[in-house]
Design an enzyme around this catalytic site. Structure first.
Site, PDB file in Angstrom:
ATOM      1  N   LYS A 130     -17.404   5.595  -2.014  1.00  0.00           N
ATOM      2  CA  LYS A 130     -16.918   4.221  -2.185  1.00  0.00           C
ATOM      3  C   LYS A 130     -17.240   3.378  -0.948  1.00  0.00           C
ATOM      4  CE  LYS A 130     -12.289   3.541  -2.556  1.00  0.00           C
ATOM      5  NZ  LYS A 130     -11.654   2.518  -1.727  1.00  0.00           N
TER       6      LYS A 130
ATOM      7  N   ASP B 289      -7.738   9.185   3.814  1.00  0.00           N
ATOM      8  CA  ASP B 289      -7.559   8.944   2.369  1.00  0.00           C
ATOM      9  C   ASP B 289      -7.254  10.228   1.603  1.00  0.00           C
ATOM     10  OD1 ASP B 289      -8.080   6.317   2.868  1.00  0.00           O
ATOM     11  OD2 ASP B 289     -10.207   6.450   2.366  1.00  0.00           O
TER      12      ASP B 289
HETATM   13  O1  SPQ Z   1     -10.592  -0.143   0.155  1.00  0.00           O
HETATM   14  P1  SPQ Z   1      -9.203   0.382   0.242  1.00  0.00           P
HETATM   15  O2  SPQ Z   1      -8.380  -0.157  -0.900  1.00  0.00           O
HETATM   16  O3  SPQ Z   1      -8.555   0.111   1.567  1.00  0.00           O
HETATM   17  O4  SPQ Z   1      -9.293   1.961   0.035  1.00  0.00           O
HETATM   18  C1  SPQ Z   1      -8.903   3.113   0.796  1.00  0.00           C
HETATM   19  C2  SPQ Z   1      -8.799   4.269  -0.258  1.00  0.00           C
HETATM   20  O5  SPQ Z   1      -7.932   5.110  -0.206  1.00  0.00           O
HETATM   21  O6  SPQ Z   1      -9.664   4.296  -1.130  1.00  0.00           O
HETATM   22  C3  SPQ Z   1      -7.589   2.943   1.565  1.00  0.00           C
HETATM   23  F1  SPQ Z   1      -6.543   2.834   0.879  1.00  0.00           F
HETATM   24  O7  SPQ Z   1      -9.925   3.536   1.697  1.00  0.00           O
HETATM   25  C4  SPQ Z   1     -10.226   2.934   2.952  1.00  0.00           C
HETATM   26  C5  SPQ Z   1      -9.842   3.846   4.107  1.00  0.00           C
HETATM   27  O8  SPQ Z   1      -8.496   4.222   4.090  1.00  0.00           O
HETATM   28  C6  SPQ Z   1     -11.712   2.675   2.995  1.00  0.00           C
HETATM   29  C7  SPQ Z   1     -12.248   2.404   4.364  1.00  0.00           C
HETATM   30  C8  SPQ Z   1     -13.603   1.837   4.528  1.00  0.00           C
HETATM   31  O9  SPQ Z   1     -14.419   1.931   3.595  1.00  0.00           O
HETATM   32  O10 SPQ Z   1     -13.885   1.310   5.614  1.00  0.00           O
HETATM   33  C9  SPQ Z   1     -11.502   2.677   5.506  1.00  0.00           C
HETATM   34  C10 SPQ Z   1     -10.147   3.219   5.469  1.00  0.00           C
HETATM   35  O11 SPQ Z   1      -9.211   2.179   5.687  1.00  0.00           O
HETATM   36  P2  SPQ Z   1      -8.780   1.771   7.179  1.00  0.00           P
HETATM   37  O12 SPQ Z   1      -7.631   0.817   6.971  1.00  0.00           O
HETATM   38  O13 SPQ Z   1      -8.345   3.043   7.830  1.00  0.00           O
HETATM   39  O14 SPQ Z   1      -9.925   1.154   7.843  1.00  0.00           O
END
Ligand code: SPQ
Length: 740
Positions: free
Chosen positions: A325, A620
Site C-alpha cells: 500500500k 501496522d
Molecule cells: O494510510 P494510513 O490510513 O495511515 O494507513 C496505515 C495502515 O495501517 O494501513 C496506518 F494506519 O499505515 C501507515 C503507517 O502506519 C502507512 C504509512 C506510510 O505509507 O507512510 C506510514 C505509517 O504511518 P505513520 O503515521 O507511522 O507515518
C-alpha cells in the site's frame, strides 16, 4: 413518519408516471379511492377497465373535487392550464404535488395561478421512468429503490412535505430534498443533456441517405447510447422548453468539451484523448459500482459487511498477497510529478491507493488503468498539476492526506482535502506544523487539528531542518515531498527508523536524496524522470498469514514476492523472537526494494517483551501480533507504541476490547498492552471500521473455541481487497455477510 391515510387521491394524467403512482397507491393500500383524469377517452376507459383508478374523467375538475391528495402527472407544459382549471375545485387543505421532470417552470406556473402558493403544494420529481409510455406501461414497483427529489417552496407546510415524503417512501422510493434551481441544474446535466444527445444522434443518422445501412450495421454501442431516444417526444419537448436556461448552460459546457475533443483528434493529441477517456472510464466505473453498491471509495464503505469465521483450520499452499500500500501510494504521487510515462506493475487496487490515484486524476494527470495491477502514469512534471474541480476525497487513507499535504502546500492553487469518519478523527497538525514552518498556509479543523485540511496555494516554500517529535514515515515523507519545491535544503531527522519508501523511490526517479544516519536531506529545484516500478507484495498484508500459519497447528504456507524492506520487517523479527518458524528464500531486489519468498510453519509461540526498537518497524502489524500473543505461552508486553492510538482506530483499546470479548486477558496501557496467552473463546467483535482489526480477529478464529463474528469489515477493501477470497483459499472458514 407513516404515510398519511388518503381518503381520495386524484391523479391528473394517466401515462407511465401517473398510472404507476396510482398502482403503487393501490398496492400499498395508501388511498381509499383513486380518481384520474386523462384527455384521451381510450386511456380513461383502459384505466377504469384495468382498475388503475376507480373513476376516470375528461375534466380534471371532476377528478380533484374533494380529493385530499392531487398528483399532477401530465406533461409539464400543461401545468398552468390544469392548475387554473382545478383551482376553484381544490380543497384548501389538499396536498398538491407533481411528478414533473422540471421544477422551476412548474413552480412558476403555480405562482402565476395562485399568487401565494397553497401550503399543501410540494413539488416533486421521481427519477424513474422508461422509454415506454402510456397507461399500460405503468407498474406498481416503478419507484421501488428509485430516488424521488422533493423541491419544497417557502410556502410548503412542513407537515405536507413530510406527508409526501412518507407516501413516496411507502412506495419504496428514496426521498431527497433540493432547492428548485439546484434540481433543474442537476437534471439538465444528468438527464436532459443525455436525452438531447440521443435524440439528436439518432435523428442525424436517420436523415442521412445511407441510413438503412447505418442502422443495419449499428452494434451495441449505438443501441446502448441511443436507447433513450425512444422516450416520449411530447414529454421531452416540454422538458427542454421548461428547463431552457439550465439545459442551454449545460449544452454550452458540453459543446465546448466536444470542440476540444474534436481538435484533440485533429491534432493527434494522444495525451488529451487518453486524459478524457481514462477520466471518463474511472468516473463511469465508479458510478457502476455505486449503482451496484459493491466497491470503490465511498460506496464500498457505506456497505455493511460482516465476517463470520468458523473455528479451526490450518493454512497450506503458496500465495501472493496484493501489492504494498505504501509503495502504491508513492508510485502514483511520484509518477504523476515525473516527466515522462511511468509504468507500474503490482499496484494495489485497494481503496486507499485508489483515493490517491483519483486525487491525481482530479488534478489533471492522465493515468491508464489500473488493470490487474498495471498502470501507466503520464507524468506532468513538478509544475504541471491543475486545480482539482472540488475537494479531494482521501477516504480512509491517512497516507493520502498527509503526503498530499506536502505536495499541495507547494502548488499554485488552493485545495481542500476531506476523508471518511475514521480519517476525519485523525491528527493532521503533525504535518501542518512543519509545513507551516516551510512557509505553507495550511489549516486543519477543530481543536484536535483534524480533517478537512485546507491548503492555500501560491506560497513560496523554504527548506527547513526538522527534528520529528514522533517516528512517522508519513510526516517525514510529507516534508520531503514539500522539499522538492522548497528553496534550499530540507533536512528531516527521525527519532527512530521508519519506512523509507519515499527516499528509495525518489532515487528511483533520479532525484538526489542524502541519508546520513537518522537524517534525510533533499534540495529543491530538481526533477523527477519517469521510471518502471514493480510493487512488491505488502508485508503488512502478508503479516496476517504469517501469524495465521504460526498459530494454526499443521500449517505450512509460502508467501511469494513479499517486500522485506529493513524498515518494515519488525513482524518477522518479533514472530521469530516469539519462536515463530519463518524462512526467507529467493531474496532479490526489485526497483530498489528488497523482496523474498517467506515460508511459515506452525510453531509453539511464547510471550516476550517486545523490543521498543521494533515498534516503528512493525507499526501496522501489531493488531495481528496481538493475536499471536494471545496464542502464545505466557505474557507479551508491548511498550512505546502510543502511535497505535491514532491509527484508523485506537488500535490498543479496540484490540484489547476484542480480546477481552474472546476471554483473553489483555490489559491496555497508555503506550502499549500486556497480553496473557490462553484459550480463545468465541463472540462478536466490533472492528470500529478498522481494516487491520477486522483481519486480525478473522485469523484469531483458527484457535477459537467457536465462531467469531466481526462487524464493519467493509474497510478491509482499503488495503486488502480480496482478503476473504485469499483467506479461504489458504484454509480459513470465512464467510462474508452483507447486511442492509
Ligand atoms: O494510510 P494510513 O490510513 O495511515 O494507513 C496505515 C495502515 O495501517 O494501513 C496506518 F494506519 O499505515 C501507515 C503507517 O502506519 C502507512 C504509512 C506510510 O505509507 O507512510 C506510514 C505509517 O504511518 P505513520 O503515521 O507511522 O507515518
Amino acid at each position: 413518519m407513516t404515510a398519511p391515510r388518503i381518503r381520495k387521491a386524484a391523479i391528473i394524467g394517466l401515462g407511465l408516471i401517473g398510472s404507476s403512482f396510482a398502482r403503487a397507491l393501490r398496492e400499498q393500500k395508501l388511498a381509499d379511492e383513486i380518481t384520474g383524469s386523462a384527455r384521451s377517452a381510450s386511456t380513461r376507459a383502459l384505466a377504469e377497465e384495468i382498475g388503475v383508478v376507480d373513476r376516470a374523467f375528461a375534466d380534471p375538475v371532476d377528478a380533484v373535487r374533494d380529493a385530499d391528495l392531487v398528483f399532477l402527472a401530465m406533461p409539464v407544459q400543461a401545468t398552468e392550464a390544469v392548475l387554473r382549471a382545478i383551482q376553484g375545485a381544490l380543497r384548501p387543505d389538499a396536498i398538491l404535488t407533481d411528478g414533473g421532470s422540471t421544477k422551476g417552470n412548474v413552480v412558476a406556473a403555480a405562482r402565476a395561478v395562485f399568487g401565494t402558493l397553497p401550503a399543501g403544494f410540494v413539488p416533486g420529481h421521481p427519477i424513474a421512468g422508461s422509454e415506454q409510455s402510456g397507461v399500460l406501461a405503468g407498474r406498481a414497483d416503478l419507484f421501488l429503490r428509485h430516488k424521488v427529489i422533493l423541491t419544497p417552496v417557502p410556502e410548503s407546510d412542513p407537515a405536507a412535505v413530510a406527508g409526501v415524503r412518507a407516501l413516496w417512501e411507502a412506495m419504496g422510493a428514496e426521498v431527497l430534498e433540493m432547492a428548485v434551481e439546484r434540481h433543474d441544474e442537476v437534471l439538465a446535466r444528468t438527464s436532459h443533456l443525455p436525452h438531447l444527445l440521443a435524440f439528436s444522434l439518432v435523428d442525424t443518422l436517420a436523415r442521412e441517405s445511407t441510413n438503412l445501412d447505418i442502422f443495419r450495421y449499428a452494434a451495441g454501442g449505438f443501441r446502448d447510447f441511443t436507447r433513450i431516444a425512444a422516450s416520449d417526444p411530447l414529454m421531452w419537448h416540454d422538458i427542454f422548453l421548461g428547463n431552457k436556461e439550465a439545459v442551454l448552460a449545460a449544452l454550452a459546457v458540453y459543446t465546448g468539451e466536444l470542440d476540444f475533443l474534436r481538435d484533440a483528434i485533429a491534432r493527434n493529441d494522444s495525451d488529451a484523448l487518453l486524459g478524457i477517456f481514462t477520466r471518463a472510464k474511472a468516473a463511469r466505473d465508479h458510478f457502476t459500482h455505486m449503482l451496484a453498491g459493491t466497491a470503490y471509495a465511498k460506496a464500498m464503505k457505506q456497505k455493511n459487511i460482516e465476517y463470520v469465521v468458523q473455528p479451526g483450520g490450518k493454512l497450506t499452499g503458496t500465495l501472493r498477497v496484493p501489492g504494498d500500500k505504501s509503495i502504491s501510494h508513492r508510485s502514483i504521487m511520484l509518477g504523476s510529478l515525473a516527466e515522462g510515462v511511468t509504468e507500474v506493475t503490482g499496484f494495489l487496487e485497494g481503496e486507499d491507493a485508489l483515493a490517491t490515484l483519483q486525487a491525481f486524476r482530479d488534478m489533471g494527470v492522465v493515468i491508464e488503468g489500473p488493470q490487474n495491477g498495471n498502470l501507466k502514469i503520464h507524468g506532468v512534471g513538478l509544475n504541471g498539476l491543475q486545480p482539482p474541480p472540488g475537494a479531494i476525497y482521501c477516504g480512509n487513507s491517512g497516507t493520502s492526506m498527509r503526503l498530499l499535504s506536502g505536495i499541495l502546500a507547494a502548488q499554485a492553487f488552493d485545495t481542500v482535502m476531506t476523508g471518511d469518519p475514521s480519517l476525519s478523527k485523525r491528527p493532521m497538525e503533525r504535518v501542518a506544523k512543519p509545513l507551516r514552518q516551510m512557509g505553507a498556509e495550511i489549516q486543519t479543523t477543530g481543536e484536535r487539528g483534524t480533517p478537512p485540511v485546507t491548503v492555500k496555494g501560491g506560497k513560496v516554500l523554504q527548506g527547513i531542518r526538522y527534528d520529528m517529535p514522533m517516528a512517522s514515515a508519513q510526516v517525514k515523507s510529507s516534508i520531503l515531498l514539500a522539499g522538492l519545491w522548497a528553496r534550499g535544503e530540507t533536512v528531516v531527522t527521525e527519532p527512530a527508523p521508519t519506512r523509507d519508501h519515499t527516499e528509495r523511490m525518489l532515487r528511483g526517479f533520479g532525484y538526489e536524496v542524502k541519508v546520513e544516519g537518522a537524517t534525510v536531506t533533499v534540495a529543491g529545484g530538481g526533477k523527477l524522470t519517469a521510471t518502471r516500478i514493480d510493487v512488491p507484495a505488502d508485508i503488512s498484508s502478508a503479516a496476517f498469514f504469517m501469524v495465521a500459519a504460526s498459530i494454526a497447528e499443521g500449517s505450512d504456507i509460502t508467501l511469494q514476492h513479499v517486500g522485506i524492506n529493513p524498515t518494515r520487517i519488525g513482524v518477522i523479527n518479533i514472530l521469530r523472537a516469539m519462536g515463530g518458524d519463518l524462512t526467507l528464500s529467493n531474496e532479490r531486489e526489485v526497483g530498489g526494494e528488497p523482496v523474498a519468498d517467506i515460508r511459515i510453519r506452525s510453531a509453539r509461540l511464547k510471550g516476550i517483551r517486545i523490543p521498543e526498537d521494533q515498534v516503528p518497524l512493525a507499526i501496522d502489524e501489531f493488531p495481528s501480533l496481538f493475536i499471536a500473543a494471545a496464542c502464545a505461552e505466557g505474557e507479551t508486553v508491548l511498550t512505546g507504541a502510543e502511535e497505535l492510538r491514532v491509527k484508523e482506530s485506537d488500535r490498543i483499546q479496540v484490540m484489547a476490547d476484542g480480546l477481552l470479548t474472546l476471554g483473553v486477558d489483555a490489559r491496555p496501557t497508555p503506550d502499549g498492552i500486556v497480553i496473557q496467552g490462553g484459550p480463545i473463546g468465541s463472540g462478536r467483535i466490533a472492528s470500529h471500521g478498522d481494516h487491520r482489526i477486522a483481519m486480525s480477529f478473522a485469523i484469531a478464529a483458527l484457535r477459537a473455541s467457536g465462531p467469531i463474528e466481526i462487524g464493519e469489515a467493509a474497510t478491509v477493501a482499503t488495503s486488502f481487497p480480496d482478503f476473504p477470497g485469499l483467506a479461504r483459499r489458504a484454509g480459513l472458514a470465512l464467510a462474508v455477510v452483507e447486511k442492509d
